[in-house]
Write a protein that holds these residues in place. Structure first.
Motif, PDB file in Angstrom:
ATOM      1  N   LEU A 293       0.847  -1.202   0.000  1.00 29.66           N
ATOM      2  CA  LEU A 293       0.000   0.000   0.000  1.00 29.66           C
ATOM      3  C   LEU A 293       0.881   1.251   0.000  1.00 29.66           C
ATOM      4  O   LEU A 293       1.656   1.453   0.918  1.00 29.66           O
ATOM      5  CB  LEU A 293      -0.888   0.035   1.238  1.00 29.66           C
ATOM      6  N   TRP A 294       0.763   2.096  -0.978  1.00 27.61           N
ATOM      7  CA  TRP A 294      -0.013   1.955  -2.206  1.00 27.61           C
ATOM      8  C   TRP A 294       0.905   1.815  -3.402  1.00 27.61           C
ATOM      9  O   TRP A 294       0.510   2.042  -4.549  1.00 27.61           O
ATOM     10  CB  TRP A 294      -0.911   3.169  -2.376  1.00 27.61           C
ATOM     11  N   THR A 295       2.150   1.424  -3.156  1.00 31.11           N
ATOM     12  CA  THR A 295       3.126   1.398  -4.241  1.00 31.11           C
ATOM     13  C   THR A 295       2.759   0.381  -5.321  1.00 31.11           C
ATOM     14  O   THR A 295       2.970   0.628  -6.513  1.00 31.11           O
ATOM     15  CB  THR A 295       4.535   1.106  -3.702  1.00 31.11           C
ATOM     16  N   THR A 296       2.225  -0.769  -4.911  1.00 31.01           N
ATOM     17  CA  THR A 296       1.832  -1.751  -5.920  1.00 31.01           C
ATOM     18  C   THR A 296       0.693  -1.227  -6.784  1.00 31.01           C
ATOM     19  O   THR A 296       0.673  -1.425  -8.002  1.00 31.01           O
ATOM     20  CB  THR A 296       1.411  -3.072  -5.266  1.00 31.01           C
ATOM     21  N   TRP A 297      -0.259  -0.530  -6.164  1.00 35.68           N
ATOM     22  CA  TRP A 297      -1.364   0.036  -6.938  1.00 35.68           C
ATOM     23  C   TRP A 297      -0.839   1.036  -7.970  1.00 35.68           C
ATOM     24  O   TRP A 297      -1.326   1.091  -9.107  1.00 35.68           O
ATOM     25  CB  TRP A 297      -2.367   0.724  -6.006  1.00 35.68           C
ATOM     26  N   GLU A 298       0.148   1.813  -7.583  1.00 37.58           N
ATOM     27  CA  GLU A 298       0.707   2.801  -8.513  1.00 37.58           C
ATOM     28  C   GLU A 298       1.345   2.117  -9.722  1.00 37.58           C
ATOM     29  O   GLU A 298       1.338   2.669 -10.833  1.00 37.58           O
ATOM     30  CB  GLU A 298       1.760   3.667  -7.799  1.00 37.58           C
ATOM     31  N   ALA A 299       1.885   0.929  -9.520  1.00 41.29           N
ATOM     32  CA  ALA A 299       2.477   0.188 -10.628  1.00 41.29           C
ATOM     33  C   ALA A 299       1.442  -0.594 -11.426  1.00 41.29           C
ATOM     34  O   ALA A 299       1.562  -0.731 -12.651  1.00 41.29           O
ATOM     35  CB  ALA A 299       3.544  -0.775 -10.093  1.00 41.29           C
ATOM     36  N   ALA A 300       0.420  -1.117 -10.743  1.00 36.14           N
ATOM     37  CA  ALA A 300      -0.538  -2.020 -11.390  1.00 36.14           C
ATOM     38  C   ALA A 300      -1.613  -1.292 -12.188  1.00 36.14           C
ATOM     39  O   ALA A 300      -1.924  -1.681 -13.327  1.00 36.14           O
ATOM     40  CB  ALA A 300      -1.196  -2.909 -10.338  1.00 36.14           C
ATOM     41  N   ALA A 301      -2.210  -0.270 -11.596  1.00 32.06           N
ATOM     42  CA  ALA A 301      -3.353   0.371 -12.238  1.00 32.06           C
ATOM     43  C   ALA A 301      -3.051   0.914 -13.634  1.00 32.06           C
ATOM     44  O   ALA A 301      -3.860   0.727 -14.562  1.00 32.06           O
ATOM     45  CB  ALA A 301      -3.908   1.468 -11.331  1.00 32.06           C
ATOM     46  N   PRO A 302      -1.895   1.570 -13.868  1.00 29.97           N
ATOM     47  CA  PRO A 302      -1.619   2.074 -15.219  1.00 29.97           C
ATOM     48  C   PRO A 302      -1.518   0.986 -16.281  1.00 29.97           C
ATOM     49  O   PRO A 302      -1.710   1.265 -17.469  1.00 29.97           O
ATOM     50  CB  PRO A 302      -0.282   2.805 -15.050  1.00 29.97           C
ATOM     51  N   LEU A 303      -1.213  -0.251 -15.877  1.00 37.52           N
ATOM     52  CA  LEU A 303      -1.182  -1.341 -16.852  1.00 37.52           C
ATOM     53  C   LEU A 303      -2.552  -1.547 -17.474  1.00 37.52           C
ATOM     54  O   LEU A 303      -2.669  -1.882 -18.665  1.00 37.52           O
ATOM     55  CB  LEU A 303      -0.715  -2.642 -16.193  1.00 37.52           C
ATOM     56  N   VAL A 304      -3.585  -1.361 -16.653  1.00 34.56           N
ATOM     57  CA  VAL A 304      -4.966  -1.515 -17.134  1.00 34.56           C
ATOM     58  C   VAL A 304      -5.428  -0.257 -17.843  1.00 34.56           C
ATOM     59  O   VAL A 304      -5.965  -0.310 -18.958  1.00 34.56           O
ATOM     60  CB  VAL A 304      -5.899  -1.858 -15.957  1.00 34.56           C
ATOM     61  N   TYR A 305      -5.199   0.899 -17.229  1.00 35.46           N
ATOM     62  CA  TYR A 305      -5.656   2.149 -17.839  1.00 35.46           C
ATOM     63  C   TYR A 305      -5.021   2.370 -19.210  1.00 35.46           C
ATOM     64  O   TYR A 305      -5.665   2.876 -20.137  1.00 35.46           O
ATOM     65  CB  TYR A 305      -5.292   3.347 -16.952  1.00 35.46           C
ATOM     66  N   GLY A 306      -3.752   1.984 -19.354  1.00 35.86           N
ATOM     67  CA  GLY A 306      -3.039   2.198 -20.609  1.00 35.86           C
ATOM     68  C   GLY A 306      -3.108   1.025 -21.568  1.00 35.86           C
ATOM     69  O   GLY A 306      -2.393   1.007 -22.578  1.00 35.86           O
TER      70      GLY A 306
END
Length: 344
Positions: A293-306
């Motif tokens: 929290l929340w470093t993994t979210w910062e790495a993971a979410a852009p994979l989906v958004y982009g």
């Protein structure tokens, strides 16, 4: 509102309850749930197995993977606004213990969970602490946003240790998160991705997500396949998602000398472990739990958004909330990968 809840102990015991949404207290938010995924923890509770099933107080609404819209803010909530589209981190840390104070809130010993310690997300509305909400950008796909929480485990595992770049990796067990791990490993530069699973449907999805080789451990020796593929060296990294004794033996047999095992599974009970096998190969074992929290979210979410990865093959069914128990039955029968319960 309607809520899919565990109402009796033991196997099954799910029913739709009718109850009023709870108004958010200070620091909380009320969400209108769009979709929510069924995960392995939900299935353990459904079957009445494991510590979480024993911890649950009945009746409790299950579920924790979700996407929803904020409809009401509790007092003191400043970083979230009404009408925001949010996903949820499933860990509710205490934020005060040593783990939380030192940047390791994902392993807080006093963690609580939606769907276990408080009512969860298989409902038309859910009230949760604002501290576990992740705000998605405008235009985000609600179904993909519902997968961000489990995706975070795959990303956490992939980034741990030496990473995966230019390495031969094995995904041992292709449930939803293992399948996500295939896509993430491929995105992060793995040289070769091998997927091991006895379920033909899962192996077919593994190929769609980028696995170079798929192995049925019921008809092939995973170790022999790996050794032949790598000239006898074995895998650089093995991700363990099976949580069963034979799967674990396969996992350590496939790991090359001084390789890495990323342990991602949560076994439903105790199992024997061959420390001699570990001693012989000397792999480093990384214990993967949740997301950072929340470093993994910062790495993971852009994979989906982009659109760096495509998780759509993982969504096997969309089940209306009123028929939510059917999602559990499909998984138990081996006919589903990741059902989404459609709550809106």
């Amino acid at each position: 509102m309607r809520a899919l809840s565990k109402i009796t102990a033991g196997a099954g015991g799910l029913a739709i309850r009718h109850c009023e949404p709870r108004a958010p207290a200070e620091g909380e938010i009320l969400l209108k749930v769009h979709s929510a995924g069924v995960c392995g923890t939900d299935m353990q509770i459904y079957h009445g197995h494991g510590a979480y099933a024993q911890r649950l107080k009945l009746p409790t609404t299950l579920g924790h993977e979700m996407c929803g819209t904020v409809v009401q803010l509790g007092a003191g909530v400043r970083h979230i606004r009404e009408r925001d589209l949010v996903s949820l981190e499933s860990h509710i840390p205490c934020w005060h213990c040593k783990a939380c104070r030192t940047g390791r809130a994902h392993v807080c010993p006093d963690t609580r969970y939606p769907g276990i310690d408080i009512d969860g997300t298989f409902a038309e509305y859910v009230t949760v602490p604002a501290s576990i909400a992740w705000v998605n950008p405008a235009g985000a796909d609600p179904e993909m946003a519902a997968l961000l929480e489990p995706l975070g485990i795959a990303v956490h595992a992939t980034l741990e240790g030496s990473g995966v770049s230019a390495q031969t990796v094995v995904i041992n067990g292709c449930g939803p998160i293992g399948l996500m791990n295939i896509a993430v490993a491929r995105c992060f530069g793995a040289h070769r991705v091998v997927a091991v699973d006895p379920n033909a449907l899962r192996r077919s999805i593994a190929e769609r997500l980028g696995a170079d080789v798929v192995v049925d451990p019921l008809t092939q020796s995973p170790n022999e396949v790996l050794r032949k593929l790598t000239g006898g060296e074995g895998a650089d990294v093995v991700f363990e998602y099976t949580g069963n004794p034979q799967g674990v033996l396969n996992c350590f047999s496939m790991a090359g000398a001084l390789g890495e095992v990323r342990w991602c599974a949560t076994p439903s009970g105790a199992m024997d472990f061959d420390f001699g096998m570990w001693r012989k190969g000397r792999p480093t074992i990384h214990n993967i739990h949740g997301r950072r929290l929340w470093t993994t979210w910062e790495a993971a979410a852009p994979l989906v958004y982009g659109n760096k990865i495509d998780l759509s093959p993982i969504i096997s069914h969309r089940v209306p909330l009123a028929e939510g128990a059917r999602a559990f039955e499909l998984i138990a029968a081996g006919k589903a990968i990741k059902p989404l319960i459609m709550c809106a």
